[in-house]
Write an enzyme that holds these catalytic residues in place. Structure first.
Site, PDB file in Angstrom:
ATOM      1  N   ASP A   1       5.872  47.491 -16.354  1.00  0.00           N
ATOM      2  CA  ASP A   1       5.104  46.448 -15.689  1.00  0.00           C
ATOM      3  C   ASP A   1       3.742  46.269 -16.357  1.00  0.00           C
ATOM      4  O   ASP A   1       2.967  47.218 -16.454  1.00  0.00           O
ATOM      5  CB  ASP A   1       4.896  46.837 -14.213  1.00  0.00           C
ATOM      6  CG  ASP A   1       4.095  45.801 -13.439  1.00  0.00           C
ATOM      7  OD1 ASP A   1       4.717  44.926 -12.813  1.00  0.00           O
ATOM      8  OD2 ASP A   1       2.849  45.864 -13.473  1.00  0.00           O
TER       9      ASP A   1
ATOM     10  N   TYR B   1      -4.217  42.524 -18.048  1.00  0.00           N
ATOM     11  CA  TYR B   1      -4.451  43.915 -18.450  1.00  0.00           C
ATOM     12  C   TYR B   1      -4.896  43.996 -19.910  1.00  0.00           C
ATOM     13  O   TYR B   1      -5.290  45.066 -20.367  1.00  0.00           O
ATOM     14  CB  TYR B   1      -3.188  44.774 -18.286  1.00  0.00           C
ATOM     15  CG  TYR B   1      -2.634  44.853 -16.883  1.00  0.00           C
ATOM     16  CD1 TYR B   1      -3.348  44.351 -15.786  1.00  0.00           C
ATOM     17  CD2 TYR B   1      -1.391  45.441 -16.650  1.00  0.00           C
ATOM     18  CE1 TYR B   1      -2.817  44.418 -14.514  1.00  0.00           C
ATOM     19  CE2 TYR B   1      -0.861  45.514 -15.361  1.00  0.00           C
ATOM     20  CZ  TYR B   1      -1.581  45.000 -14.301  1.00  0.00           C
ATOM     21  OH  TYR B   1      -1.047  45.073 -13.044  1.00  0.00           O
TER      22      TYR B   1
ATOM     23  N   LYS C   1       2.657  38.872 -15.839  1.00  0.00           N
ATOM     24  CA  LYS C   1       2.083  38.117 -14.720  1.00  0.00           C
ATOM     25  C   LYS C   1       1.172  36.991 -15.206  1.00  0.00           C
ATOM     26  O   LYS C   1       0.431  37.155 -16.181  1.00  0.00           O
ATOM     27  CB  LYS C   1       1.285  39.053 -13.795  1.00  0.00           C
ATOM     28  CG  LYS C   1       2.070  40.262 -13.323  1.00  0.00           C
ATOM     29  CD  LYS C   1       1.285  41.163 -12.385  1.00  0.00           C
ATOM     30  CE  LYS C   1       1.983  42.489 -12.172  1.00  0.00           C
ATOM     31  NZ  LYS C   1       1.689  43.462 -13.222  1.00  0.00           N
TER      32      LYS C   1
ATOM     33  N   HIS D   1       0.144  36.363 -10.456  1.00  0.00           N
ATOM     34  CA  HIS D   1      -0.554  37.640 -10.283  1.00  0.00           C
ATOM     35  C   HIS D   1      -1.318  37.707  -8.957  1.00  0.00           C
ATOM     36  O   HIS D   1      -1.356  38.745  -8.297  1.00  0.00           O
ATOM     37  CB  HIS D   1      -1.523  37.847 -11.454  1.00  0.00           C
ATOM     38  CG  HIS D   1      -1.901  39.274 -11.691  1.00  0.00           C
ATOM     39  ND1 HIS D   1      -2.188  39.781 -12.923  1.00  0.00           N
ATOM     40  CD2 HIS D   1      -2.050  40.319 -10.834  1.00  0.00           C
ATOM     41  CE1 HIS D   1      -2.495  41.063 -12.824  1.00  0.00           C
ATOM     42  NE2 HIS D   1      -2.427  41.415 -11.561  1.00  0.00           N
TER      43      HIS D   1
END
Length: 323
Positions: A50, A55, A84, A117
């Protein structure tokens, strides 16, 4: 290996491994670490990875996946990869190019799951957290139903196998489920979920609509002062969890993960420590009793580590609702 067969069927017919590896990299950790730990996670048996555009590590995570495919450890279809759509790309016309950008970073042809997200839109642009001169986040507004339609198109285009949401409350989910002309239901809702925030009402709601709950923050939270209230108790030091762990000769972390699996919740285990990554995959080696489960239910205190307070004034802020 038993981990392979522990999968949950999604409402679109695809399967998601019930245990996933979360790759969020704290700012103080070099991105190269994401490459190393993701490779290691795949080596010890994780098949569900994931990550997210926000990120800022998809390049490294993609490299890890591709290197494990290249050395014959896995095939692409063995890996379930989630990305996401970040809040700055919630305008419908930005959705597909955002996913294509992730695919380019990953150097993969498709993702297995693409999620919205968060339901709170931010001003479009390159910055992950666009801030004004007052230091506050610059919010935006969008009809999430239109964002969803753009995700449906990405699925039809073969860029993602499945589509879902993250950090949505039940009203926001209902808005999509009741949308006229809905083509695909969200397959999942990824939310913070752990024994201190067991999300039992949201879980019930999701189950009644054949939507899988995916738990992040399942081991509590890393103490990142930016997002997490440092005065909150540390989940893995909870005396109840520790007592159950001792009884089963397991760690409190494994008990917290096992709790979710037995509730039918897909759970993400995030660690940058190889010893713990190897340990977390052992969640299939033991079982909690119905009494253990009930006892753990009893320590729920509806306590969020991740409150996303900078966006609390937005009408789509998800946590003003009870669930």
């Amino acid at each position: 290996m038993e981990t392979q067969c522990q999968r949950v069927k999604l409402n679109d017919g695809h399967f998601i491994p019930i245990l996933g590896f979360g790759t969020y990299t704290p700012e103080e950790v070099p991105k190269s670490e994401a490459l190393e730990v993701t490779k290691f996670a795949i080596e010890v048996g994780f098949r569900h990875i994931d990550s997210a555009h926000a990120y800022r590590n998809e390049e490294q995570v993609g490299q890890a996946i591709r290197s494990k495919i290249a050395d014959g450890t896995v095939k692409r279809e063995d890996i379930f990869y989630t990305s996401k759509l970040w809040s700055t790309s919630l305008q419908p016309e930005l959705v597909q190019s955002a996913l294509e950008k992730s695919l380019k970073s990953l150097q993969l042809d498709y993702v297995d799951l693409y999620l919205i997200h968060t339901p709170v839109p931010l001003k479009p642009g390159e910055e992950i957290l666009p801030t004004g001169e007052d230091g506050k986040l610059i919010l935006d507004s969008v009809d999430l139903r239109h964002t969803w339609e753009a995700l449906e198109k990405c699925k039809d285009a073969g860029l993602t196998k499945s589509i879902g949401v993250s950090n949505f409350n039940h009203k926001q989910l209902e808005k999509i489920l009741n949308k006229p002309g809905l083509k695909y239901k969200p397959v999942c809702n990824q939310v913070e979920c752990h024994p201190y925030l067991n999300q039992s009402k949201l879980l019930e709601f999701c189950k009644s609509h054949d939507i899988v709950l995916v738990a992040y923050g399942a081991l509590g939270a890393q103490r990142s002062s930016k997002w997490v209230n440092p005065n909150y108790p540390i989940l893995l030091e909870d005396p109840v969890l520790c007592a159950i762990a001792k009884k089963h000769k397991q760690t409190p972390a494994l008990v917290a993960l096992r709790y979710q699996i037995q509730r039918g919740v897909v759970v993400l285990a995030k660690s940058y420590n190889k010893k713990r990554i190897r340990e977390n995959i052992q969640v299939f080696d033991f079982e909690l009793t119905p009494e253990d489960m009930e006892t753990i239910d009893g320590i729920n205190r509806n306590m969020r580590y991740y409150e996303f307070l900078p966006v609390i004034d937005h009408p789509e802020y998800p946590y003003s609702e009870e669930y």
